[in-house]
Design an enzyme around this catalytic site. Structure first.
Site, short mmCIF file in Angstrom:
data_model
loop_
_atom_site.label_atom_id
_atom_site.label_comp_id
_atom_site.label_asym_id
_atom_site.label_seq_id
_atom_site.Cartn_x
_atom_site.Cartn_y
_atom_site.Cartn_z
N CYS A 181 -14.88 -8.95 6.91
CA CYS A 181 -14.64 -9.22 8.33
C CYS A 181 -14.99 -7.95 9.09
CB CYS A 181 -13.19 -9.64 8.56
SG CYS A 181 -12.01 -8.27 8.59
N LYS B 89 -2.83 1.03 15.21
CA LYS B 89 -2.84 1.88 14.02
C LYS B 89 -3.56 3.20 14.29
CE LYS B 89 -6.95 -0.54 12.25
NZ LYS B 89 -7.47 -1.41 11.17
N LYS C 216 -5.21 6.76 12.20
CA LYS C 216 -5.62 7.29 10.90
C LYS C 216 -6.01 8.76 11.00
CE LYS C 216 -7.24 2.76 9.38
NZ LYS C 216 -8.39 1.95 8.88
N ARG D 158 -1.07 6.45 9.55
CA ARG D 158 -1.09 5.93 8.18
C ARG D 158 -1.34 7.04 7.16
NH1 ARG D 158 -3.81 -0.10 8.72
NH2 ARG D 158 -2.44 -0.82 10.40
N CYS E 85 -6.94 -11.34 1.22
CA CYS E 85 -6.85 -10.87 2.59
C CYS E 85 -6.88 -12.03 3.58
CB CYS E 85 -7.99 -9.89 2.89
SG CYS E 85 -7.94 -9.28 4.60
N CYS F 128 -14.62 -3.98 0.67
CA CYS F 128 -13.19 -4.19 0.86
C CYS F 128 -12.73 -5.32 -0.06
CB CYS F 128 -12.90 -4.52 2.32
SG CYS F 128 -13.54 -6.14 2.85
N CYS G 260 -12.42 -2.09 6.91
CA CYS G 260 -11.77 -1.50 5.74
C CYS G 260 -12.77 -0.95 4.72
CB CYS G 260 -10.86 -2.52 5.07
SG CYS G 260 -9.48 -3.04 6.13
N ARG H 159 0.87 -1.19 0.00
CA ARG H 159 0.00 0.00 0.00
C ARG H 159 0.90 1.23 0.00
NH1 ARG H 159 -2.86 -0.47 4.93
NH2 ARG H 159 -4.21 -1.96 3.85
#
Length: 580
Positions: A489, A224, A226, A158, A450, A444, A493, A88
């Protein structure tokens, strides 16, 4: 570190005590994210990365994956899974030049297993299926064209999103510059990326010659993180899906500062009621000069107070709920040396991209292309990827990847419009028959790449939308739409937890259905029914649309309707309402 003691606050302790999650050991022992990645690259026995490096490569922008469609077949042949990586890129604000586009197009054709470019909900592109011998070449190729993948995954800040908004060109340029500044300010300072992938290009060191991470810290963030910059009235970056958001406030067409929203996030865990999607809280207004100070203050507060014991509760949203919003906000003010002013008025009226041509205030033209699921690949009679390459060969402006997985050909002079449109139509990039419903649907990646996917998403969505289009037509509302999103899931995303209908994968062909998001993207939907198969989903949507059409008030949106009539309760405070 904060000088506050670890005392009990109104909502809970500032710091969670207990044995740290193993990821904390991993980061502490990584030598500033190096690990033994370089050694692993030389290991030809396996196509994958071993031990801690499996996790560490994420901070370098990569996830180790394999083709799950052939995993069982390879196991029967006593072969390891077909390991590869997904990369990514880091593209603050999603802007990419035609020259850069042609470079990534060529690499994807020649050096990836799938041959595609995937536009993501993080406003960047992904390569899928890069085998181990090509990984270093990939990073060096990107670097040659001014692109990297530093900190696009892992426990760091990110890729910073920014509203594309090509119409308000001058304001967008200002906001975009701030997105780039924030991205650079919050990047890891370690030289690991350059040493491993670029053969030792030097990055600034601390005064004593040792590496320092003044913002992220030696153990980086608990989870993470964002960040977005958004220009109202378009909430195309879905601010409530992000930890930190800067809402652009303009006066006389010039950017004067930002309203700051903190603590959004959509990921959760099936069956764990301590996890939930959450809207961000409005901290107030800050002038431009203090933007980077505020960004660093929010990140360092989360760095010091975030939960390092339980990763499922490690995101900023849980820190705010544990210590209290006022406590967190006061600490940010202290660290940034500011006092937030009252937020300036703003309104979100939509989240979608303006598909088709628009004219900017500067007289330039912009063509937003709808790319279903963001997947650019040549298919029979639909050579999308070739079409983009042909446009890139003649385009004099730039491209803008959107957070809705679409692509804008920006800055087109009037004399070039006809040729750009001819190329787009000839390659299937423009289709007047695409419905409003399809444009407002998103998924996603999920299977086959994935490793977290429990159910299909990208491959399921096109057929699902066709069925939903038929349902809308059946009830005489074919020209209307419902914001529909599917994730494989519960990790968020595809941003299903901000949809009017959000489907979250639970198992093969099984989904939980959530209802009640709104058009502006400021409301989390609530669970409606669990473990629905694909046939059940269509039956439920048919029944719900029938009621919506028969009972709604005027032009009432679907998400507002299901709450008003009590089909689901409104989620006002996620910690309290989401699981009730």
């Amino acid at each position: 570190m904060t000088d506050l003691t670890n005392k009990e606050q109104a909502n809970g302790p500032l710091i969670v005590e207990g044995k740290h999650a193993d990821n904390e050991r991993l980061k502490a022992e990584s030598n500033y994210l190096r690990g033994t990645i370089a050694q692993d690259l030389k290991d030809n026995v396996t196509g994958g990365f071993t031990a801690d490096n499996f996790q560490l490569i994420r901070t370098h922008g990569m996830y180790q994956q394999d083709d799950r469609d052939i995993r069982n077949e390879r196991a029967k042949q006593k072969l390891e899974p077909l390991h590869n990586v997904m990369l990514r890129a880091r593209m603050p604000g999603g802007i990419i030049t035609p020259t850069q586009w042609l470079a990534i197009d060529q690499f994807s054709r020649e050096k990836t297993s799938y041959g595609s470019i995937r536009l993501t909900t993080r406003q960047t592109f992904q390569f899928h299926g890069v085998l181990k011998p090509n990984i270093k070449l990939m990073h060096q190729t990107l670097n040659e064209y001014g692109i990297d993948s530093i900190a696009t995954a892992g426990d760091v800040n990110r890729n910073v999103l920014c509203t594309t908004n090509p119409v308000e060109s001058e304001l967008h340029q200002e906001a975009y510059e701030w997105a780039k500044k924030i991205s650079e300010h919050l990047l890891p300072k370690t030289r690991a990326y350059a040493e491993i992938w670029l053969d030792g290009e030097k990055i600034e060191e601390g005064k004593d010659g040792k590496e320092v991470e003044p913002i992220l810290g030696s153990n980086y963030l608990p989870r993470k993180f964002k960040t977005t910059v958004v220009i109202p009235p378009q909430n195309d970056v879905d601010v409530h899906a992000n930890d930190l958001n800067f809402i652009a406030i303009a006066k006389d067409g010039k950017l004067i500062g930002f309203n700051v929203l903190v603590g959004g996030g959509l990921a959760m865990t099936h069956g764990d009621k301590s996890t939930y999607p959450r809207k961000a809280d409005d901290f107030g207004f800050v002038e431009l000069a203090k933007t980077l100070d505020v960004a660093a203050a929010v990140v360092t507060t989360q760095r010091d107070w975030g939960n390092r014991v339980n990763r499922k509760n490690a995101k900023t949203k849980y820190t705010l709920d544990r210590v209290g919003v006022d406590t967190f906000k006061a600490e940010v003010e202290k660290r940034a040396g500011i006092t937030f002013a009252e937020s300036r008025p703003y309104e979100f009226t939509g989240r979608g991209d303006r598909i088709g041509w628009t004219e900017g205030f500067d007289g330039k033209n912009h063509l937003a292309l709808f790319i279903e699921n963001g997947r650019l690949l040549d298919k029979p009679n639909l050579p999308l990827k070739t079409g983009m390459a042909e446009i890139a060969k003649i385009h004099k402006g730039d491209f803008r990847m959107t957070a809705n997985q679409n692509l804008i050909v920006a800055g087109v002079a009037s004399e070039d419009k006809a040729e750009i449109e001819r190329l787009a139509r000839a390659h299937g990039l423009m289709d007047d028959g695409v419905s409003v419903q399809r444009k407002n649907s998103m998924a996603c990646v999920a299977f086959p790449t994935c490793p977290l996917a429990m159910a299909e998403a990208e491959r399921y969505l096109p057929g699902l939308v066709t069925d939903v289009e038929a349902i809308l037509a059946k009830h005489n509302v074919a020209d209307e739409s419902i914001i529909l999103r599917v994730t494989g899931c519960p990790n968020g995303c595809g941003r299903a937890m901000l949809a009017e209908i959000g489907l979250v994968g639970k198992g093969p062909s099984k989904y939980n259905m959530h209802l009640g998001g709104n058009i502006a993207g400021t409301r989390v939907p609530k669970m409606y029914k669990e473990n629905l198969n694909e046939e059940d989903i269509l039956q439920e949507i048919d029944s719900l649309v029938a009621r919506w059409v028969a009972e709604r008030n005027n032009a009432e949106a679907f998400g507002d309707f299901v709450i008003r009539v009590g089909i689901v309760d409104e989620v006002k405070v996620s910690k309290r309402d989401f699981h009730d």
